[in-house]
Motif scaffolding. Structure first.
Motif, short mmCIF file in Angstrom:
data_model
loop_
_atom_site.label_atom_id
_atom_site.label_comp_id
_atom_site.label_asym_id
_atom_site.label_seq_id
_atom_site.Cartn_x
_atom_site.Cartn_y
_atom_site.Cartn_z
N GLU A 95 0.83 -1.19 0.00
CA GLU A 95 0.00 0.00 0.00
C GLU A 95 0.87 1.25 0.00
O GLU A 95 2.05 1.21 0.39
N ARG A 96 0.27 2.35 -0.45
CA ARG A 96 0.98 3.61 -0.44
C ARG A 96 1.21 4.04 1.02
O ARG A 96 0.29 4.04 1.83
N GLU A 97 2.43 4.43 1.30
CA GLU A 97 2.88 4.69 2.66
C GLU A 97 3.28 6.15 2.83
O GLU A 97 4.01 6.70 1.99
N PHE A 98 2.83 6.75 3.92
CA PHE A 98 3.20 8.13 4.24
C PHE A 98 4.66 8.16 4.69
O PHE A 98 5.06 7.42 5.58
N VAL A 99 5.43 9.05 4.07
CA VAL A 99 6.84 9.22 4.42
C VAL A 99 7.01 10.42 5.34
O VAL A 99 7.73 10.37 6.34
N GLY A 100 6.36 11.51 4.99
CA GLY A 100 6.46 12.71 5.80
C GLY A 100 5.73 13.85 5.14
O GLY A 100 5.19 13.71 4.05
N GLY A 101 5.73 15.01 5.82
CA GLY A 101 5.03 16.15 5.27
C GLY A 101 5.61 17.46 5.77
O GLY A 101 6.41 17.50 6.72
N ILE A 102 5.21 18.52 5.11
CA ILE A 102 5.68 19.86 5.46
C ILE A 102 4.57 20.86 5.17
O ILE A 102 3.79 20.67 4.24
N ARG A 103 4.51 21.90 5.96
CA ARG A 103 3.58 22.99 5.67
C ARG A 103 4.33 24.08 4.92
O ARG A 103 5.45 24.43 5.28
N TRP A 104 3.67 24.63 3.89
CA TRP A 104 4.29 25.73 3.17
C TRP A 104 4.59 26.89 4.12
O TRP A 104 5.66 27.49 4.07
N SER A 105 3.63 27.19 4.97
CA SER A 105 3.79 28.30 5.89
C SER A 105 4.44 27.83 7.18
O SER A 105 3.92 26.94 7.85
N GLY A 106 5.58 28.35 7.51
CA GLY A 106 6.26 27.97 8.74
C GLY A 106 7.23 26.83 8.58
O GLY A 106 8.21 26.73 9.32
N GLY A 107 6.97 25.96 7.64
CA GLY A 107 7.90 24.87 7.36
C GLY A 107 7.91 23.74 8.37
O GLY A 107 8.86 22.94 8.40
N SER A 108 6.90 23.63 9.22
CA SER A 108 6.88 22.53 10.17
C SER A 108 6.78 21.19 9.43
O SER A 108 6.15 21.10 8.38
N THR A 109 7.44 20.19 9.99
CA THR A 109 7.53 18.89 9.33
C THR A 109 7.12 17.76 10.25
O THR A 109 7.10 17.89 11.48
N VAL A 110 6.82 16.65 9.64
CA VAL A 110 6.52 15.42 10.37
C VAL A 110 7.06 14.26 9.53
O VAL A 110 7.10 14.35 8.29
N TYR A 111 7.49 13.20 10.19
CA TYR A 111 8.11 12.07 9.50
C TYR A 111 7.57 10.75 10.02
O TYR A 111 7.22 10.61 11.20
N ALA A 112 7.55 9.77 9.14
CA ALA A 112 7.25 8.40 9.56
C ALA A 112 8.44 7.87 10.36
O ALA A 112 9.59 8.26 10.11
N ASP A 113 8.16 6.98 11.28
CA ASP A 113 9.23 6.42 12.12
C ASP A 113 10.29 5.72 11.27
O ASP A 113 11.48 5.73 11.62
N SER A 114 9.88 5.15 10.16
CA SER A 114 10.81 4.36 9.34
C SER A 114 11.87 5.22 8.66
O SER A 114 12.91 4.70 8.23
N VAL A 115 11.65 6.53 8.56
CA VAL A 115 12.61 7.40 7.88
C VAL A 115 13.17 8.48 8.81
O VAL A 115 14.05 9.25 8.40
N LEU A 116 12.67 8.55 10.01
CA LEU A 116 13.09 9.59 10.94
C LEU A 116 14.60 9.52 11.17
O LEU A 116 15.15 8.46 11.45
#
Length: 124
Positions: free
Chosen positions: A44-65
């Protein structure tokens, strides 16, 4: 409409690095979240991470952190995925996607716009 175009995939040996780019055009909003996903054959398609355009806050999957870093260049409307210390299990087609919310969702269904994907292959 929003268009997303990924680039930067390729073949790399384990332990190597790649940087993927996602160029966005069309109707974009600074408050929205951008996500990186990947899909390996038969999985299945897996979430790797994300970022907000404004502020640049990020989040990551444990597998790539600790190995992957997401950044953005607002002036270029481009989001990047820097991948270091790559492993064979990172082999997949990588996609960027745009949400119409500032919330980081890991469910692909929450993202309305998708790029065409770029292949990343990590050899052992």
């Amino acid at each position: 409409q929003v268009q997303l175009v990924e680039s930067g995939g390729g073949l790399v040996q384990a332990g190597g690095s790649l940087r993927l780019s996602c160029a966005a055009s069309g109707r974009t909003f600074s408050r929205d979240a951008m996500g990186w996903f990947r899909q390996a054959p038969g999985k299945e398609r897996e979430f790797v991470g994300g970022i907000r355009w404004s502020g640049g806050s990020t989040v990551y999957a444990d597998s790539v952190l600790g190995r992957f870093t997401i950044s953005r260049d607002n002036a270029k409307n481009t989001v990047y995925l820097q991948m270091n210390n790559l492993k064979p299990e990172d082999t997949a087609v990588y996609y960027c996607a745009k949400s119409e919310s500032s919330v980081f969702y890991s469910d692909p269904i929450r993202y309305r716009y998708w790029g065409q994907g770029t292949q990343v292959t990590v050899s052992s």
